[in-house]
Design a protein around this motif. Structure first.
Motif, PDB file in Angstrom:
ATOM      1  N   TRP A  41       0.831  -1.181   0.000  1.00  0.00           N
ATOM      2  CA  TRP A  41       0.000   0.000   0.000  1.00  0.00           C
ATOM      3  C   TRP A  41       0.871   1.238   0.000  1.00  0.00           C
ATOM      4  N   ASP A  42       0.263   2.379  -0.350  1.00  0.00           N
ATOM      5  CA  ASP A  42       1.028   3.627  -0.287  1.00  0.00           C
ATOM      6  C   ASP A  42       0.369   4.584   0.717  1.00  0.00           C
ATOM      7  N   ASP A  43       1.093   5.624   1.056  1.00  0.00           N
ATOM      8  CA  ASP A  43       0.644   6.552   2.092  1.00  0.00           C
ATOM      9  C   ASP A  43      -0.687   7.225   1.746  1.00  0.00           C
ATOM     10  N   ALA A  44      -0.918   7.513   0.468  1.00  0.00           N
ATOM     11  CA  ALA A  44      -2.164   8.167   0.063  1.00  0.00           C
ATOM     12  C   ALA A  44      -3.366   7.270   0.374  1.00  0.00           C
ATOM     13  N   GLU A  45      -3.215   5.977   0.173  1.00  0.00           N
ATOM     14  CA  GLU A  45      -4.302   5.045   0.469  1.00  0.00           C
ATOM     15  C   GLU A  45      -4.602   5.005   1.965  1.00  0.00           C
ATOM     16  N   ILE A  46      -3.549   5.025   2.758  1.00  0.00           N
ATOM     17  CA  ILE A  46      -3.723   5.003   4.210  1.00  0.00           C
ATOM     18  C   ILE A  46      -4.399   6.281   4.684  1.00  0.00           C
ATOM     19  N   ARG A  47      -3.996   7.420   4.128  1.00  0.00           N
ATOM     20  CA  ARG A  47      -4.630   8.697   4.489  1.00  0.00           C
ATOM     21  C   ARG A  47      -6.123   8.678   4.170  1.00  0.00           C
ATOM     22  N   LYS A  48      -6.496   8.084   3.030  1.00  0.00           N
ATOM     23  CA  LYS A  48      -7.911   7.991   2.661  1.00  0.00           C
ATOM     24  C   LYS A  48      -8.682   7.124   3.654  1.00  0.00           C
ATOM     25  N   ILE A  49      -8.099   5.999   4.036  1.00  0.00           N
ATOM     26  CA  ILE A  49      -8.746   5.107   5.005  1.00  0.00           C
ATOM     27  C   ILE A  49      -8.935   5.826   6.330  1.00  0.00           C
ATOM     28  N   LEU A  50      -7.878   6.461   6.828  1.00  0.00           N
ATOM     29  CA  LEU A  50      -7.947   7.140   8.120  1.00  0.00           C
ATOM     30  C   LEU A  50      -8.924   8.309   8.082  1.00  0.00           C
ATOM     31  N   LYS A  51      -8.964   9.040   6.972  1.00  0.00           N
ATOM     32  CA  LYS A  51      -9.919  10.155   6.849  1.00  0.00           C
ATOM     33  C   LYS A  51     -11.346   9.627   6.870  1.00  0.00           C
ATOM     34  N   ALA A  52     -11.618   8.539   6.175  1.00  0.00           N
ATOM     35  CA  ALA A  52     -12.964   7.967   6.150  1.00  0.00           C
ATOM     36  C   ALA A  52     -13.387   7.539   7.559  1.00  0.00           C
ATOM     37  N   LEU A  53     -12.479   6.917   8.304  1.00  0.00           N
ATOM     38  CA  LEU A  53     -12.793   6.492   9.673  1.00  0.00           C
ATOM     39  C   LEU A  53     -13.034   7.692  10.581  1.00  0.00           C
ATOM     40  N   LYS A  54     -12.171   8.708  10.479  1.00  0.00           N
ATOM     41  CA  LYS A  54     -12.330   9.908  11.307  1.00  0.00           C
ATOM     42  C   LYS A  54     -13.625  10.630  10.971  1.00  0.00           C
ATOM     43  N   ASP A  55     -13.955  10.709   9.679  1.00  0.00           N
ATOM     44  CA  ASP A  55     -15.206  11.361   9.274  1.00  0.00           C
ATOM     45  C   ASP A  55     -16.418  10.617   9.826  1.00  0.00           C
ATOM     46  N   ALA A  56     -16.367   9.292   9.808  1.00  0.00           N
ATOM     47  CA  ALA A  56     -17.479   8.494  10.325  1.00  0.00           C
ATOM     48  C   ALA A  56     -17.660   8.717  11.824  1.00  0.00           C
ATOM     49  N   VAL A  57     -16.562   8.777  12.563  1.00  0.00           N
ATOM     50  CA  VAL A  57     -16.634   9.021  14.009  1.00  0.00           C
ATOM     51  C   VAL A  57     -17.144  10.438  14.274  1.00  0.00           C
ATOM     52  N   ALA A  58     -16.686  11.403  13.490  1.00  0.00           N
ATOM     53  CA  ALA A  58     -17.149  12.783  13.660  1.00  0.00           C
ATOM     54  C   ALA A  58     -18.651  12.885  13.410  1.00  0.00           C
ATOM     55  N   GLU A  59     -19.162  12.136  12.446  1.00  0.00           N
ATOM     56  CA  GLU A  59     -20.595  12.141  12.161  1.00  0.00           C
ATOM     57  C   GLU A  59     -21.391  11.568  13.341  1.00  0.00           C
ATOM     58  N   VAL A  60     -20.886  10.514  13.948  1.00  0.00           N
ATOM     59  CA  VAL A  60     -21.551   9.937  15.119  1.00  0.00           C
ATOM     60  C   VAL A  60     -21.549  10.942  16.265  1.00  0.00           C
TER      61      VAL A  60
END
Length: 73
Positions: free
Chosen positions: A37-56
């Motif tokens: 994997w590359d860093d950009a993919e990891i950033r996308k995963i982490l952003k999606a998780l953080k956004d989901a938690v922020a929505e909750v």
């Protein structure tokens, strides 16, 4: 406790445990011996998780809206 509160606790515990298990599984993808994997993919995963938690958090912090709104001029 009320029946609604009991149901909330039951569902919250089950859903939170499933979410935590899924997050641990995402963490297992960090094994470079098995995955690439590359860093950009990891950033996308982490952003999606953080956004989901922020929505909750937003949903639980939102003020309760009265369902009985009256109209006045």
């Amino acid at each position: 406790m009320t029946e609604k509160h009991d149901k909330f606790r039951e569902l919250a515990e089950n859903r939170t445990n499933r979410a935590m298990d899924s997050i641990r599984r995402i963490g297992n993808l960090s094994n470079r011996h098995l995955y690439e994997w590359d860093d950009a993919e990891i950033r996308k995963i982490l952003k999606a998780l953080k956004d989901a938690v922020a929505e909750v958090e937003r949903k639980f912090a939102a003020p309760k809206v009265s369902r009985e709104k009256s109209f006045k001029l």
